[in-house]
Design an enzyme around this catalytic site. Structure first.
Site, mmCIF file in Angstrom:
data_model
loop_
_atom_site.group_PDB
_atom_site.id
_atom_site.type_symbol
_atom_site.label_atom_id
_atom_site.label_comp_id
_atom_site.label_asym_id
_atom_site.label_seq_id
_atom_site.Cartn_x
_atom_site.Cartn_y
_atom_site.Cartn_z
ATOM 1 N N THR A 56 0.896 -1.041 -0.224
ATOM 2 C CA THR A 56 0.297 -0.373 -0.149
ATOM 3 C C THR A 56 0.814 1.338 0.223
ATOM 4 O O THR A 56 1.786 1.445 0.973
ATOM 5 C CB THR A 56 -1.007 0.474 1.165
ATOM 6 O OG1 THR A 56 -1.658 -1.012 1.050
ATOM 7 C CG2 THR A 56 -1.821 1.168 1.165
ATOM 8 N N LEU B 146 -20.621 -2.617 8.757
ATOM 9 C CA LEU B 146 -21.685 -2.235 9.263
ATOM 10 C C LEU B 146 -21.479 -3.108 11.363
ATOM 11 O O LEU B 146 -22.785 -2.917 11.664
ATOM 12 C CB LEU B 146 -22.838 -2.019 9.193
ATOM 13 C CG LEU B 146 -23.451 -1.212 7.782
ATOM 14 C CD1 LEU B 146 -24.931 -0.916 7.810
ATOM 15 C CD2 LEU B 146 -23.041 0.174 8.178
ATOM 16 N N ALA C 78 -21.006 -2.715 15.004
ATOM 17 C CA ALA C 78 -20.798 -1.977 15.816
ATOM 18 C C ALA C 78 -19.835 -2.243 16.641
ATOM 19 O O ALA C 78 -19.646 -4.295 17.171
ATOM 20 C CB ALA C 78 -21.967 -1.456 16.708
ATOM 21 N N CYS D 274 -3.759 -2.423 8.911
ATOM 22 C CA CYS D 274 -4.410 -1.256 7.960
ATOM 23 C C CYS D 274 -5.365 -0.456 7.817
ATOM 24 O O CYS D 274 -4.744 0.656 7.541
ATOM 25 C CB CYS D 274 -5.166 -2.250 6.653
ATOM 26 S SG CYS D 274 -4.186 -3.313 6.043
#
Ligand code: UDX
Length: 444
Positions: free
Chosen positions: A127, A259, A261, A269
């Site tokens: 990256t 999504l 929590a 990363c």
């Protein structure tokens, strides 16, 4: 092109799993590292880190003579037709990516290519910030080889999207392959390496490929921080955030993934890459209020989790806490940016004592802190005699702990769940006092 040989420089998660996947597809691959013992172990079939399913495949590939380890970058490149750069790009203190390993490997590639007569393709997989492939790797290889990009060697940027804990699956079954190409010839060769992969393949500009990785990680981190922010809103209304996110995720434009929590994202990363793109953007005069908040929310969440633990037991002073899961997520021994660290530090600050258990990550966690954490052989020992249990990483064996085990082993059956590891309703119906991120914790 059938007999193409591949050098993979770097033996971390990306390098080793990529090398293994190339070998699995029939390409003779050499993975390099700067640590002699890692190379020697690889040649005995032993990977340098834990990853489900990896050791078996590595042993098979090494046994077949199609995968090997080395500490000699120059020699590995000379023996190959394509080189994938998979070295680390850790954060510098200001958040920017440290590109020193990229530069060092690019110079090794240059030295190797100096005496090589055939066309070679250099592929950046690490990256890296936009512009690194063309402004750092290209000139470094040209300088040390005396050769010309686009003539004597090709250049591509091919980001990796694998998840730790699922690295074997993801490297063998990626959901897309992005190839940023300097020219068509380079892109064709890299696409050939991936010819048997059944997924969309996208060819694009090199800088776009570099940015796609940052953008993808930033968006996934944004989804998590979004769910985490809502978890705190939901708790105040005594509403289950998982129910809310299920309703949100059913929208095909959103999808339900990422999504969940919890006590925040960790790993090698998301924190590093979001910080890097934010620092880079600011350094060129671009404000990033959205991503700043994504990071800020992620710092709030572990402290919010400690507040929840306090709500469950009143005061933390003198309490013995059974802490389950130290890795940044299940199925890995990696503790980089694990949320376990700020949580445990805060627990000690508040006067609690911690008995911890993790199936694989205890050795790595021990190196992160001098706090007198009591490391336990198994979850039973961690639970026995503790005042409550908290879950930070939902390993399968931790998920399999039953309400009756909490009742049998804890002083009082209180569970504070940072990852929605258990079904709250069944825990409660079986007599456990259940608290969780985004759960209906208010006493009504
Ligand atoms: C991530 C990206 O998913 C991957 O594509 C990229 O190549 C590298 O970074 P990884 O860090 O291995 O992979 O793990 P991931 O499964 O994405 O989880 C990262 C963190 O987010 C973990 O701490 C996890 O617990 C947390 N998470 C994930 C949540 O809190 N909620 C979610 O819904 C998903």
């Amino acid at each position: 092109m059938d007999k193409l040989k591949i050098a993979v420089l770097g033996m971390g998660y990306v390098g080793l799993t990529s090398g293994m996947a190339f070998a699995k597809h029939g390409f003779k691959s050499i993975c390099t590292t700067t640590t002699l013992s890692k190379a020697e172990n690889l040649n005995k079939g032993i990977p340098p880190f834990y990853e489900p399913g990896l050791e078996e495949l590595v042993r098979e590939m090494v046994g077949n003579g199609i995968l090997s380890g080395s500490t000699d970058n120059v020699d590995a490149v000379r023996q190959s037709d394509i080189t994938f750069i998979c070295v680390g790009t850790p954060s510098l203190p200001a958040g920017l990516a440290d590109l020193s390993a990229i530069e060092a490997t690019a110079s090794d590639i240059g030295v190797a290519l100096k005496d090589v007569d055939c066309y070679h393709v250099v592929v950046a997989k690490s990256t890296i910030p936009p512009g690194t492939t063309e402004n750092l790797i290209l000139p470094t290889v040209e300088k040390y080889s005396g050769k010309k990009a686009g003539v004597d060697f090709g250049l591509c940027m091919n980001p990796e999207f694998l998840r730790q804990g699922e690295a074997v699956h993801d490297s063998l079954n990626p959901d897309r392959i992005v190839i940023g190409e300097y020219d068509k010839r380079s892109g064709d060769i890299v696409e050939y390496v991936y010819r048997d992969y059944d997924c969309p393949k996208m060819r694009c500009d090199i800088k776009a490929a570099e940015l796609i990785k940052y953008a993808a990680n930033s968006l996934l981190a944004t989804k998590i921080s979004f769910a985490n922010e809502f978890s705190r809103i939901c708790e105040k209304f005594n509403v289950d955030v998982y129910e809310v996110m299920r309703g949100v995720g059913l929208d095909f434009r959103i999808n339900p993934r990422f999504l969940r929590a919890g006590c925040g994202f960790g790993g090698s990363c998301f924190p590093k890459d979001v910080n890097a793109i934010v620092a880079l953007a600011k350094s060129i005069g671009v404000e990033t209020p959205l991503l700043d908040s994504v990071l800020y929310t992620n710092e709030l969440q572990p402290m919010h989790f400690v507040e929840l633990i306090k709500d469950a037991v009143g005061t933390l002073d003198g309490k013995v806490i059974s802490f389950l899961g130290l890795s940044f997520k299940p199925n890995t021994d990696d503790t980089r940016a694990t949320r376990a660290l700020p949580i445990i530090e805060k627990l000690y600050e508040e006067g609690a004592r911690v008995k911890a258990y993790d199936p694989k990550a205890m050795e790595k966690f021990k190196r992160l802190t001098d706090l007198p954490v009591e490391y336990c052989e198994n979850w039973e020992e961690a639970l026995r005699g503790a005042d409550l249990a908290v879950v930070q990483s939902d390993w399968r064996e931790i998920r399999d702990i039953k309400a009756k085990d909490f009742k049998r082993l804890l002083n009082s059956p209180i569970v504070v769940d940072g990852r929605r590891t258990y079904d709250p309703k069944s825990m409660i119906s079986e007599g456990v006092k259940y608290y969780g991120i985004g759960w209906r914790n208010l006493k009504t």
